[in-house]
Design a protein around this motif. Sequence first.
Motif, PDB file in Angstrom:
ATOM      1  N   ILE A 184       0.846  -1.192   0.000  1.00 20.12           N
ATOM      2  CA  ILE A 184       0.000   0.000   0.000  1.00 20.12           C
ATOM      3  C   ILE A 184       0.884   1.244   0.000  1.00 20.12           C
ATOM      4  O   ILE A 184       2.060   1.195   0.365  1.00 20.12           O
ATOM      5  N   LYS A 185       0.288   2.348  -0.420  1.00 15.37           N
ATOM      6  CA  LYS A 185       0.969   3.640  -0.439  1.00 15.37           C
ATOM      7  C   LYS A 185       0.850   4.319   0.929  1.00 15.37           C
ATOM      8  O   LYS A 185      -0.214   4.294   1.559  1.00 15.37           O
ATOM      9  N   ILE A 186       1.951   4.932   1.376  1.00 16.42           N
ATOM     10  CA  ILE A 186       1.930   5.757   2.581  1.00 16.42           C
ATOM     11  C   ILE A 186       2.650   7.071   2.267  1.00 16.42           C
ATOM     12  O   ILE A 186       2.987   7.338   1.121  1.00 16.42           O
ATOM     13  N   GLY A 187       2.891   7.893   3.284  1.00 12.89           N
ATOM     14  CA  GLY A 187       3.520   9.189   3.053  1.00 12.89           C
ATOM     15  C   GLY A 187       2.539  10.232   2.570  1.00 12.89           C
ATOM     16  O   GLY A 187       2.919  11.200   1.906  1.00 12.89           O
ATOM     17  N   GLU A 188       1.258  10.061   2.916  1.00 12.79           N
ATOM     18  CA  GLU A 188       0.217  10.942   2.404  1.00 12.79           C
ATOM     19  C   GLU A 188       0.565  12.415   2.596  1.00 12.79           C
ATOM     20  O   GLU A 188       1.088  12.820   3.634  1.00 12.79           O
ATOM     21  N   ARG A 233       2.810  14.464   5.705  1.00 15.22           N
ATOM     22  CA  ARG A 233       2.199  15.300   6.726  1.00 15.22           C
ATOM     23  C   ARG A 233       1.038  14.622   7.461  1.00 15.22           C
ATOM     24  O   ARG A 233       0.411  15.226   8.325  1.00 15.22           O
ATOM     25  N   ARG A 234       0.748  13.342   7.109  1.00 14.67           N
ATOM     26  CA  ARG A 234      -0.365  12.657   7.755  1.00 14.67           C
ATOM     27  C   ARG A 234       0.094  11.282   8.250  1.00 14.67           C
ATOM     28  O   ARG A 234      -0.471  10.248   7.902  1.00 14.67           O
ATOM     29  N   THR A 235       1.124  11.291   9.067  1.00 19.84           N
ATOM     30  CA  THR A 235       1.722  10.025   9.482  1.00 19.84           C
ATOM     31  C   THR A 235       0.791   9.190  10.363  1.00 19.84           C
ATOM     32  O   THR A 235       0.842   7.957  10.326  1.00 19.84           O
ATOM     33  N   GLU A 236      -0.066   9.835  11.143  1.00 22.13           N
ATOM     34  CA  GLU A 236      -1.002   9.054  11.957  1.00 22.13           C
ATOM     35  C   GLU A 236      -1.951   8.255  11.081  1.00 22.13           C
ATOM     36  O   GLU A 236      -2.240   7.080  11.358  1.00 22.13           O
ATOM     37  N   ARG A 237      -2.444   8.873  10.018  1.00 24.22           N
ATOM     38  CA  ARG A 237      -3.318   8.131   9.096  1.00 24.22           C
ATOM     39  C   ARG A 237      -2.524   7.060   8.369  1.00 24.22           C
ATOM     40  O   ARG A 237      -3.032   5.955   8.129  1.00 24.22           O
ATOM     41  N   ASP A 238      -1.278   7.364   8.001  1.00 27.71           N
ATOM     42  CA  ASP A 238      -0.431   6.341   7.364  1.00 27.71           C
ATOM     43  C   ASP A 238      -0.372   5.091   8.226  1.00 27.71           C
ATOM     44  O   ASP A 238      -0.593   3.967   7.740  1.00 27.71           O
ATOM     45  N   LEU A 239      -0.056   5.269   9.498  1.00 25.98           N
ATOM     46  CA  LEU A 239       0.109   4.120  10.391  1.00 25.98           C
ATOM     47  C   LEU A 239      -1.226   3.418  10.640  1.00 25.98           C
ATOM     48  O   LEU A 239      -1.273   2.176  10.743  1.00 25.98           O
ATOM     49  N   ALA A 240      -2.303   4.175  10.712  1.00 25.18           N
ATOM     50  CA  ALA A 240      -3.617   3.553  10.898  1.00 25.18           C
ATOM     51  C   ALA A 240      -3.976   2.691   9.688  1.00 25.18           C
ATOM     52  O   ALA A 240      -4.543   1.591   9.837  1.00 25.18           O
ATOM     53  N   ARG A 241      -3.647   3.159   8.496  1.00 23.98           N
ATOM     54  CA  ARG A 241      -3.929   2.393   7.280  1.00 23.98           C
ATOM     55  C   ARG A 241      -3.066   1.137   7.220  1.00 23.98           C
ATOM     56  O   ARG A 241      -3.513   0.081   6.744  1.00 23.98           O
ATOM     57  N   VAL A 242      -1.810   1.238   7.676  1.00 23.88           N
ATOM     58  CA  VAL A 242      -0.944   0.058   7.718  1.00 23.88           C
ATOM     59  C   VAL A 242      -1.509  -0.976   8.680  1.00 23.88           C
ATOM     60  O   VAL A 242      -1.576  -2.172   8.358  1.00 23.88           O
TER      61      VAL A 242
END
Length: 369
Positions: free
Chosen positions: A165-169, A173-182
């Motif tokens: 999956i893609k992260i680094g949104e 600037r949205r690392t909390e959402r990145d980690l939640a998606r992971v």
Amino acid sequence: MSDLPAIDALDTAVYTVPTDTPEADGTLAWDRTTLVLVTARSGHTTGLGYTYAPAATAHLVQELLTGTVTGRPALDVPRANEEMLRAVRNAGLPGVAAQAISAVDIALWDLKSRLLGLPLVHLLGAARDAVPVYGSGGFTTYDAERQDRQLRHWTHESGIPRVKIKIGESWGRRTERDLARVDRARATIGDGAELYVDANGAYTGGQARRLAGPLADAGVTWFEEPVSCDHLTILADLRHRLPMDVTAGEYGYTLPYFAQLITAGAVDCLQADATRCGGITGWLRAAALAHAHGIDISGHCAPSAHAHAAAAVPGLRHLEWFHDHVRIERLLFDGVLDPGGGSITPGADGAPGLGLTLAEERAEPYRVE
């Protein structure tokens, strides 16, 4: 020599296909993808190649490359590749020129193997029967339901045991959402599948180091472009600090760039894209370079363009089964392989060349040039 088949012509066509939903990664957003098709002709035989690139790529093929290769022996693909590299000297090789050369080179390999009546993998010589693939998509624009549905399709329905999956949104600037998606992705695929992430160069080195622990806790084993692939020193530092594999190389257009990436100690696995790095010719050379340095290679995107070459190298990690490109290749071409069980078997049906044919009626509504 005069009896050998010659390259008679190169034709181009451009197709633009809208995405099925707006898409984005860490550093770019898009709602359509353009494929530039090259058809190489020798007598009544044709070969096809393509790249995902701007429509201007087709004009470069016609202006700089067609006159360079037409009339040349169709069996001498490395010679044609070298002459194309020389022809774009003043235009600048990295970028669109390299993509144009790549599309022509792939078409010439397809043409050669069709002239000889062989699947391309048998012309190159197989190193393996099956090519492992990983499901790739998981765009930052996906909501939880869409991400879950895509991941379940790959792992539960197709039996692909590795996904990305893609992260680094929003440029990191949205690392909390990145980690939640992971974490959500791990819950979706369970413990039996590998989980990869791709930041597309969105993070700083410090961010990537701080995120490594939570990513490792989620069982992430592949961290693609945690920082820009231009920053080889930072990549190398991350590679020695992070517990998962650090990978990059998809934006490599030349063999010297891949050499710099490897000798800097910046990657655990080299990524290379045949539609950018000089076609099948350039990709095989990148694979040999990686093998000489004891690291694997992974094919980036455009799975139908890579499949046969990927089966011909011993140090292959896997091939990216990228959502956008799979969707487009199934739309525009007949002969796209099935990744059921987590791998594809190029050449198994005996179809010559890449095994692809343009589905003209399906493709025509998307043709823009």
